[in-house]
Design a protein around this motif. Structure first.
Motif: not given
Length: 240
Positions: A6-33
């Motif tokens: 059920d994990d939304v995150y897969g391993d992408h060929i682009s590490h930058q894409f991985n970083d962007e997705m993780m940053a989006l999640k992190t910033e959303f949680l910061k706003m939530g907090g």
């Protein structure tokens, strides 16, 4: 904990894409907090008759608004540059929707702070603070759990939040009936009790937004839209 499948995150060929997705999640949680803290502080400002704290809550709302705009821009850029598909697309689209809910929670906190200042100036209302504490604690728990469900991609926890929303509605209706009865018995307190009723309404709306976030978590994990559907139908989706 959600299953690995059920994990939304897969391993992408682009590490930058991985970083962007993780940053989006992190910033959303910061706003939530931040908005979670705003609601908590607004309730304390009311109960403690602290107009200074209420002013701080109102001032911080600008930061919430800026975070909303930044996250919208970040998500839009990911859509344009990466053209995500499947689960990644659901994540980005859901974040855009949930950011709007968080911003509205911030608005409700600002509204509570405004009434806290008004009651500080007029004198505290004679009734309703017990109900504010109770419903406030309930919706804060819902909001916290909704953010946690997002962080862990936990559809079952999200479903529990959907169930709680009905209880909050029932508590809100009971509280308003109590205040209406009190106002009819003593009309001298109508103005101040009406302020408390608006605060209770704002808290009930916070619960609604927490439920909206939970529904989006289920969509992210299961790929099915459970908005505007009975909880029983959502249970079937989560159970698959």
């Amino acid at each position: 904990m959600p299953d690995k499948k059920d994990d939304v995150y897969g391993d992408h060929i682009s590490h930058q894409f991985n970083d962007e997705m993780m940053a989006l999640k992190t910033e959303f949680l910061k706003m939530g907090g931040l908005v979670e803290s705003q609601v908590d502080r607004a309730i304390h400002a009311l109960v403690d008759n602290d107009s200074n704290l209420a002013d701080e809550v109102r001032a911080t709302d600008k930061k919430v608004d800026q975070m909303e705009m930044d996250l919208d821009e970040e998500a839009t850029l990911i859509l344009a540059r990466r053209q995500p598909t499947a689960r990644d697309l659901r994540l980005v689209v859901s974040v855009i929707k949930m950011v709007s809910d968080l911003e509205r929670v911030g608005d409700e906190a600002k509204k509570i702070a405004k009434f806290a200042i008004k009651l500080s100036e007029e004198g505290q209302a004679p009734r309703g603070y017990v109900e504010v504490r109770h419903i406030g604690n309930h919706v804060l728990a819902m909001l916290h759990d909704a953010l946690d469900a997002f962080a862990r991609l936990d559809a079952e926890q999200a479903l529990r939040i959907m169930r709680e929303d009905k209880r909050v509605d029932e508590e809100y209706q009971a509280a308003t009936r109590t205040l209406l009865t009190f106002m009819m018995e003593d009309t001298r307190n109508i103005s101040r009790c009406m302020s408390v009723m608006w605060i209770l309404r704002a808290l009930e709306r916070v619960g609604d937004h927490a439920c909206n976030i939970a529904e989006n978590v289920i969509f992210m994990v299961k790929g099915e839209d459970v908005r505007h559907t009975p909880v029983e139908e959502a249970e079937k989706v989560v159970g698959r």
